[in-house]
Design an enzyme around this catalytic site. Structure first.
Site, short mmCIF file in Angstrom:
data_model
loop_
_atom_site.label_atom_id
_atom_site.label_comp_id
_atom_site.label_asym_id
_atom_site.label_seq_id
_atom_site.Cartn_x
_atom_site.Cartn_y
_atom_site.Cartn_z
N SER A 94 -13.15 19.91 89.22
CA SER A 94 -12.15 20.73 89.90
C SER A 94 -11.54 19.96 91.07
O SER A 94 -11.03 18.86 90.89
CB SER A 94 -12.80 22.05 90.35
OG SER A 94 -11.83 23.01 90.71
N ASP A 216 -9.25 28.57 80.55
CA ASP A 216 -9.60 28.33 81.95
C ASP A 216 -8.49 28.93 82.81
O ASP A 216 -7.36 28.44 82.82
CB ASP A 216 -9.73 26.83 82.20
CG ASP A 216 -10.16 26.48 83.63
OD1 ASP A 216 -10.19 27.39 84.48
OD2 ASP A 216 -10.45 25.30 83.87
N HIS A 244 -14.21 27.68 84.05
CA HIS A 244 -13.82 26.53 84.86
C HIS A 244 -15.00 25.64 85.22
O HIS A 244 -14.82 24.65 85.92
CB HIS A 244 -13.14 27.05 86.14
CG HIS A 244 -12.46 26.00 86.96
ND1 HIS A 244 -11.42 25.23 86.49
CD2 HIS A 244 -12.69 25.59 88.24
CE1 HIS A 244 -11.01 24.41 87.43
NE2 HIS A 244 -11.77 24.59 88.50
#
Length: 264
Positions: A94, A216, A244
């Protein structure tokens, strides 16, 4: 203060090749625990906590330094220098993927390859770009976090994890959020969700694997397609899973992608 202590750096495993893990927002290094055991048998693994998370030294937080993702990238590079790391494979999740990418742009000779899980260079939509959120929605989410951090964690974690059939995973993530220093976490969230690193993408010259999830809500498939086009020579694969955080919700599939990239 020594960066190894400041960022709670841990080195485990054995092997000639080093994997450096860069956590996403709200997570400490324990978030990788489901995929570490098999990797530790073949690689040297370097893990750390961002300032404000895990066992990092909260007193080391500098609002000016950490007003952009570059401040976090400087920590990654400081760890590499302290441990004299070169030819590193960086595994970032991320916003940790973007932080790792910035580090590789600044000192490319330290990094052999980048493996970026669910990355996004910009979370909000613009005229020529689909990030998944309207800017107003991002601002509203950040305002909610300011007003009720625990409530935000409890509501955002299921949204992030994307596994309603396994609520324990979302509860685990919410718990991780709540272990962070709230004031630092709020600022890190603002830096994360309002960042726009699209202009940096053409400067990535380290071999790069982009790993996205089929469903996602944080980094939708359009983002992965954008990254593949914008990063020179990047490879994109899509895991047939939701959410995610595939290293938590789908560790086997995530590990297979990592191993294929590393040609184990």
């Amino acid at each position: 203060m020594n960066v190894l202590k400041k960022n709670n750096v841990q080195v485990i495993g054995q092997g000639q090749q080093t994997l450096l893990f860069v956590n996403g927002f709200g997570c400490d290094q324990s978030i990788w625990r489901y995929i570490l055991p098999p990797l530790s048998k073949q690689f040297r693994l370097v893990l750390f906590d961002h300032i404000g998370a895990g066992q990092s030294d909260v007193s080391a937080y500098d609002p000016t330094k950490y007003a952009s993702l570059d401040g976090y990238a400087q920590d990654v590079l400081a760890i590499c220098r302290e441990l004299e790391l070169t030819d590193v494979t960086l595994v970032g999740h991320s916003v940790g993927a973007m932080i790792g990418m910035l580090a590789a742009i600044e000192e490319p000779t330290r990094f052999q390859q980048l493996l970026l899980l669910c990355p996004s260079p910009c979370y909000f939509n613009q005229s020529d770009y689909y990030g998944g959120f309207e800017r107003g929605d991002v601002e509203a989410m950040l305002s909610y976090m300011e007003q009720d951090y625990v409530g935000w964690a409890d509501s955002f974690a299921p949204f992030l994890m994307g596994t309603p059939d396994r609520p324990s995973l979302a509860a685990e993530l919410a718990h991780s959020f709540c272990q962070n220093d709230p004031s630092i976490a709020k600022q890190f969230a603002r830096v994360t969700f309002l960042s726009d690193n699209r202009q940096d993408l053409p400067h990535v010259h380290t071999p790069c694997l982009l790993v996205q999830c089929a469903q996602d809500l944080i980094a939708p498939p359009e983002v992965g397609d954008y990254l593949k086009t914008a990063i020179p020579g990047a490879t994109l694969i899509t895991l047939p899973v939701n959410g995610h955080c595939p290293h938590v919700s789908a560790p086997r599939e995530t590990l297979q992608a990592i191993e294929a990239f590393l040609e184990i």
